[in-house]
Design an enzyme around this catalytic site. Structure first.
Site, mmCIF file in Angstrom:
data_model
loop_
_atom_site.group_PDB
_atom_site.id
_atom_site.type_symbol
_atom_site.label_atom_id
_atom_site.label_comp_id
_atom_site.label_asym_id
_atom_site.label_seq_id
_atom_site.Cartn_x
_atom_site.Cartn_y
_atom_site.Cartn_z
ATOM 1 N N TYR A 103 -10.304 -4.855 1.209
ATOM 2 C CA TYR A 103 -11.440 -5.581 0.862
ATOM 3 C C TYR A 103 -12.401 -5.844 2.330
ATOM 4 O O TYR A 103 -11.752 -5.832 3.269
ATOM 5 C CB TYR A 103 -11.155 -6.870 0.291
ATOM 6 C CG TYR A 103 -10.603 -6.811 -1.187
ATOM 7 C CD1 TYR A 103 -11.338 -6.786 -2.129
ATOM 8 C CD2 TYR A 103 -9.090 -6.873 -1.253
ATOM 9 C CE1 TYR A 103 -10.721 -6.756 -3.382
ATOM 10 C CE2 TYR A 103 -8.573 -6.851 -2.509
ATOM 11 C CZ TYR A 103 -9.445 -6.856 -3.648
ATOM 12 O OH TYR A 103 -8.944 -6.797 -4.873
ATOM 13 N N TYR A 142 -2.611 -1.767 -2.680
ATOM 14 C CA TYR A 142 -2.745 -2.287 -1.173
ATOM 15 C C TYR A 142 -1.438 -3.253 -1.581
ATOM 16 O O TYR A 142 -1.298 -3.736 -2.406
ATOM 17 C CB TYR A 142 -3.954 -3.135 -0.970
ATOM 18 C CG TYR A 142 -4.405 -4.183 -1.946
ATOM 19 C CD1 TYR A 142 -4.158 -5.364 -1.754
ATOM 20 C CD2 TYR A 142 -5.505 -3.960 -3.035
ATOM 21 C CE1 TYR A 142 -4.205 -6.625 -2.750
ATOM 22 C CE2 TYR A 142 -5.778 -4.837 -3.753
ATOM 23 C CZ TYR A 142 -5.451 -6.286 -3.752
ATOM 24 O OH TYR A 142 -5.627 -7.246 -4.636
ATOM 25 N N ARG A 152 -0.361 -4.250 -5.122
ATOM 26 C CA ARG A 152 -0.896 -4.509 -6.224
ATOM 27 C C ARG A 152 -1.588 -3.111 -6.921
ATOM 28 O O ARG A 152 -1.843 -2.245 -6.381
ATOM 29 C CB ARG A 152 -2.272 -5.047 -5.760
ATOM 30 C CG ARG A 152 -1.909 -6.588 -5.608
ATOM 31 C CD ARG A 152 -2.144 -7.635 -6.645
ATOM 32 N NE ARG A 152 -1.993 -7.394 -7.837
ATOM 33 C CZ ARG A 152 -2.962 -7.519 -8.826
ATOM 34 N NH1 ARG A 152 -4.129 -8.280 -8.233
ATOM 35 N NH2 ARG A 152 -2.983 -7.236 -10.199
ATOM 36 N N HIS A 155 -7.322 -2.109 -9.434
ATOM 37 C CA HIS A 155 -8.049 -2.945 -10.300
ATOM 38 C C HIS A 155 -9.346 -3.359 -9.675
ATOM 39 O O HIS A 155 -9.484 -3.172 -8.379
ATOM 40 C CB HIS A 155 -7.077 -4.223 -10.412
ATOM 41 C CG HIS A 155 -7.039 -5.022 -9.187
ATOM 42 N ND1 HIS A 155 -6.005 -4.693 -8.261
ATOM 43 C CD2 HIS A 155 -7.583 -6.195 -8.755
ATOM 44 C CE1 HIS A 155 -6.057 -5.640 -7.294
ATOM 45 N NE2 HIS A 155 -7.050 -6.370 -7.443
ATOM 46 N N HIS A 157 -12.043 -6.471 -10.058
ATOM 47 C CA HIS A 157 -12.333 -7.891 -10.788
ATOM 48 C C HIS A 157 -13.537 -8.046 -11.362
ATOM 49 O O HIS A 157 -14.438 -7.635 -10.758
ATOM 50 C CB HIS A 157 -12.138 -8.845 -9.469
ATOM 51 C CG HIS A 157 -10.965 -8.816 -8.831
ATOM 52 N ND1 HIS A 157 -9.930 -10.050 -8.938
ATOM 53 C CD2 HIS A 157 -10.447 -8.110 -7.561
ATOM 54 C CE1 HIS A 157 -8.854 -9.636 -8.015
ATOM 55 N NE2 HIS A 157 -9.057 -8.469 -7.264
#
Length: 234
Positions: A103, A142, A152, A155, A157
């Site tokens: 991110y 990640y 994770r 995905h 959000h």
């Protein structure tokens, strides 16, 4: 007349406390919640209109001077109520990791490369049929240090707004066939199997663009028996 919703829909909501998802141990309430009457400003504003959302906001691959790295995808679907009626003029915002699983955030210190051509955030407003579409790149998995060797699944959000800030709901969209599903306590905090499946997008050949991008479909239902699981329903 009082609306009654089926009890089955309650199973789609993850509990506030999910011990395997370790951060919920500290942030879940320990005492009964206290209800407060909303104020006029909370019920009536802010109002989101199309004039504040640009057409380019929904294409995360065109927000910089160059093309981001990774597998280009188109994510589209409809936002509906429990009876399948479309919900127009709904503001959708998305945020995600880049193709390397990182991110653009100061707290993300995962040693994967940042992409100067990808910020990982976009938004759009549903049309009269409740439809939306985003062009982006498929996010990478990640590590997240919840437990030993914790990763994770890929995905995106999703945040949805109705006519006021109090109507905001948040969910996550996953990709079909991810091998990390059995090991992810966030995904599995939704204990109902059918509800978990509603968080997984489906490959959509109709929206796949030749020599450009694969398509995925993700419909969002706000309540009822077929509701999409949301993170902030407790």
């Amino acid at each position: 007349m009082t609306m009654q919703y089926p009890r089955e829909s309650l199973a789609s909501e993850p509990p506030a406390l999910t011990p395997d998802y370790k951060s919920t141990i500290l942030r879940s309430p320990k005492r009964p919640l206290i209800g407060l009457d909303p104020t006029i400003s909370e019920l009536s504003g802010p109002v989101y209109g199309r004039e504040s959302v640009l057409p380019t906001d929904s294409d995360l691959t065109r927000q910089h001077s160059g093309e981001p790295l990774g597998e280009r995808i188109i994510v589209s679907g409809r936002v509906m109520d429990e009876d399948g009626r479309p919900l127009p003029n709904t503001l959708l915002e998305i945020w995600q990791a880049n193709a390397a699983g990182r991110y653009v955030h100061v707290r993300d210190q995962h040693p994967a490369p940042l992409d100067p051509n990808f910020s990982g955030a976009g938004r759009c407003v549903t049309d009269d049929a409740g439809r939306y579409a985003f062009t982006t790149v498929k996010p990478g998995a990640y590590p997240w240090k919840n437990h030993h060797n914790a990763w994770r699944p890929a995905h995106i959000h999703f945040s949805l707004f109705g006519p006021s800030f109090l109507t905001r709901v948040i969910t996550q969209m996953y990709f079909p066939g991810d091998p990390l599903f059995p090991f992810d306590p966030i995904f599995n905090s939704v204990t109902d199997e059918k509800a978990r499946q509603r968080m997984i997008s489906t490959f959509d050949f109709d929206t796949t663009e030749s020599e450009w991008a694969l398509g995925y479909r993700f419909d969002i239902v706000l309540r009822g028996r077929a509701t999409t699981p949301f993170e902030d329903s407790e």
